[in-house]
Design a protein around this motif. Structure first.
Motif, short mmCIF file in Angstrom:
data_model
loop_
_atom_site.label_atom_id
_atom_site.label_comp_id
_atom_site.label_asym_id
_atom_site.label_seq_id
_atom_site.Cartn_x
_atom_site.Cartn_y
_atom_site.Cartn_z
N SER A 8 0.95 -1.41 0.06
CA SER A 8 0.03 -0.01 -0.15
C SER A 8 0.94 1.26 -0.06
O SER A 8 0.49 2.34 -0.72
N THR A 9 1.84 1.29 0.67
CA THR A 9 2.88 2.43 0.68
C THR A 9 3.51 2.40 -0.54
O THR A 9 3.56 3.90 -1.09
N PHE A 26 2.49 1.47 -3.47
CA PHE A 26 1.44 1.88 -4.60
C PHE A 26 1.08 3.56 -4.29
O PHE A 26 0.94 4.08 -5.23
N LYS A 27 0.91 4.14 -3.05
CA LYS A 27 0.71 5.15 -2.67
C LYS A 27 1.86 6.01 -3.41
O LYS A 27 1.62 7.20 -3.88
N ARG A 68 -3.93 -1.08 -10.97
CA ARG A 68 -5.38 -1.26 -10.17
C ARG A 68 -6.31 -2.02 -11.03
O ARG A 68 -7.08 -2.89 -10.11
N MET A 100 -5.43 -5.48 -9.27
CA MET A 100 -5.95 -5.60 -8.07
C MET A 100 -7.50 -5.93 -7.92
O MET A 100 -7.91 -6.67 -7.12
#
Length: 102
Positions: free
Chosen positions: A33-34, A36-37, A87, A90
């Protein structure tokens, strides 16, 4: 990014297993998540830079070349397409997991 998995040689007791499951772990390396952010922020910054350079070319700023603006626009487009593919993958993975029968 360090992807090594720490292993222990001694077997875990039931208390240690329960403690590992219930206690939140401090992340030593950035998670997905980090990452991807950060990637989304980089894509956003590239799009903003391309937009700014395009505006400067339209205003006939002599310090900005049209080639520089075009390259920035292509980089922003490629980054956006890559983020969009990640995205979509996912979402597809989430859909596949939700459709699994237990």
């Amino acid at each position: 990014m360090d992807m090594r998995i720490a292993s222990t040689t001694a077997p875990l007791t039931q208390t240690q297993i329960a403690r590992r499951v219930t206690a939140p772990q401090a992340e030593t390396s950035p998670g997905f998540s980090t990452a991807f952010k950060d990637a989304l922020q980089a894509v956003s910054a590239a799009q903003e830079r391309a937009s700014h350079l395009q505006q400067e070319v339209q205003l006939e700023n002599p310090s900005v070349s049209i080639e520089e603006a075009m390259v920035a626009m292509q980089k922003a487009q490629i980054g956006f397409q890559a983020a969009l593919h990640v995205r979509n993958r996912m979402v597809q993975a989430y859909t596949d997991i939700m459709n699994m029968q237990v």
